[in-house]
Design a protein around this motif. Structure first.
Motif, PDB file in Angstrom:
ATOM      1  N   LEU A 164      19.787  89.438  24.087  1.00  0.00           N
ATOM      2  CA  LEU A 164      21.158  89.930  24.081  1.00  0.00           C
ATOM      3  C   LEU A 164      21.584  90.267  22.657  1.00  0.00           C
ATOM      4  CD1 LEU A 164      23.850  90.375  25.602  1.00  0.00           C
ATOM      5  CD2 LEU A 164      24.372  87.963  25.144  1.00  0.00           C
ATOM      6  N   THR A 184      20.130  84.991  21.237  1.00  0.00           N
ATOM      7  CA  THR A 184      20.096  84.690  22.669  1.00  0.00           C
ATOM      8  C   THR A 184      19.066  85.562  23.366  1.00  0.00           C
ATOM      9  OG1 THR A 184      22.429  84.106  22.614  1.00  0.00           O
ATOM     10  CG2 THR A 184      21.462  84.551  24.775  1.00  0.00           C
ATOM     11  N   LYS A 244      14.973  80.273  28.347  1.00  0.00           N
ATOM     12  CA  LYS A 244      15.973  80.894  27.484  1.00  0.00           C
ATOM     13  C   LYS A 244      15.908  80.287  26.090  1.00  0.00           C
ATOM     14  CE  LYS A 244      19.910  77.839  28.254  1.00  0.00           C
ATOM     15  NZ  LYS A 244      21.308  77.728  28.642  1.00  0.00           N
ATOM     16  N   PHE A 299      19.075  92.120  29.920  1.00  0.00           N
ATOM     17  CA  PHE A 299      20.465  91.695  29.846  1.00  0.00           C
ATOM     18  C   PHE A 299      21.361  92.870  30.231  1.00  0.00           C
ATOM     19  CE2 PHE A 299      18.968  88.215  27.199  1.00  0.00           C
ATOM     20  CZ  PHE A 299      19.853  87.188  27.535  1.00  0.00           C
ATOM     21  N   ASN A 306      24.888  92.076  30.368  1.00  0.00           N
ATOM     22  CA  ASN A 306      25.932  91.641  29.454  1.00  0.00           C
ATOM     23  C   ASN A 306      25.676  90.184  29.102  1.00  0.00           C
ATOM     24  OD1 ASN A 306      27.114  90.028  31.562  1.00  0.00           O
ATOM     25  ND2 ASN A 306      28.129  91.860  32.330  1.00  0.00           N
ATOM     26  N   ASP A 307      26.643  89.498  28.506  1.00  0.00           N
ATOM     27  CA  ASP A 307      26.378  88.133  28.044  1.00  0.00           C
ATOM     28  C   ASP A 307      26.334  87.095  29.167  1.00  0.00           C
ATOM     29  OD1 ASP A 307      29.086  88.287  28.515  1.00  0.00           O
ATOM     30  OD2 ASP A 307      29.662  87.225  26.686  1.00  0.00           O
ATOM     31  N   THR A 308      26.633  87.486  30.402  1.00  0.00           N
ATOM     32  CA  THR A 308      26.557  86.550  31.511  1.00  0.00           C
ATOM     33  C   THR A 308      25.653  87.001  32.648  1.00  0.00           C
ATOM     34  OG1 THR A 308      28.498  87.510  32.591  1.00  0.00           O
ATOM     35  CG2 THR A 308      28.891  85.664  31.069  1.00  0.00           C
ATOM     36  N   LEU A 309      25.024  88.179  32.519  1.00  0.00           N
ATOM     37  CA  LEU A 309      24.228  88.720  33.616  1.00  0.00           C
ATOM     38  C   LEU A 309      22.894  89.263  33.115  1.00  0.00           C
ATOM     39  CD1 LEU A 309      24.023  89.505  36.629  1.00  0.00           C
ATOM     40  CD2 LEU A 309      25.154  91.660  36.026  1.00  0.00           C
TER      41      LEU A 309
END
Length: 166
Positions: free
Chosen positions: A118, A122, A134, A158, A160-163
């Motif tokens: 990401l 991350t 991760k 990735f 976005n930062d949650t998916l």
């Protein structure tokens, strides 16, 4: 309908007429699997530990020395200096100098087939038997997220930062 088909075919003709591909020799006979290009430098990964580098966008290639001996399955650079690749033997290799030298971590007993980041810290990797790992520290440590499937994870990205889609 016929008019739309004619328009589509007519618009594709110039593409096919002017498309030109040429084979570029490489210094290996191994199967090559993927390419990553970062700031004008191309890296190509392959079977049996093959890592190639081109500073002229693929016109010529040279070997990059690593200790990898298994198939290199994916490669990702987060910037011009920091990059990662995974292997079919469960290792993740990292460079911090633009691919000149690589160090590795044993992460998984099976193969790792995909890696994405990401940002510079991350990242996620996936592999055989649906396993995911991760990192939140730029690859210094990898934490298992467990197996999420009976199938191999062959690619992921990735959104976005949650998916992450695998």
């Amino acid at each position: 309908k016929m008019n739309n088909l004619f328009t589509l075919l007519f618009s594709l003709i110039p593409f096919f007429l002017f498309a030109y591909w040429s084979e570029v020799p490489t210094p290996t006979n191994e199967d090559l699997n993927k390419i990553e290009i970062v700031n004008g430098t191309a890296f190509c990964i392959g079977n049996n530990g093959i890592l190639l580098k081109s500073s002229n966008l693929g016109d010529s290639w040279s070997f990059v020395s690593t200790s990898a001996t298994s198939n290199i399955t994916s490669i990702k650079f987060t910037n011009s200096t920091d990059g990662y690749f995974t292997t079919s033997s469960g290792k993740i290799y990292k460079t911090t100098n633009g691919g000149n030298t690589w160090s590795f971590k044993n992460v998984h007993e099976g193969g790792l087939n995909a890696i994405d980041f990401l940002n510079n810290t991350t990242g996620i990797t996936g592999g055989d038997n649906g396993i995911f790992y991760k990192t939140l520290d730029g690859g210094s440590s990898w934490v298992s997220l467990g197996s999420k499937s009976i199938y191999a994870i062959n690619d992921l990205t990735f959104i976005n930062d949650t998916l992450v889609v695998a």
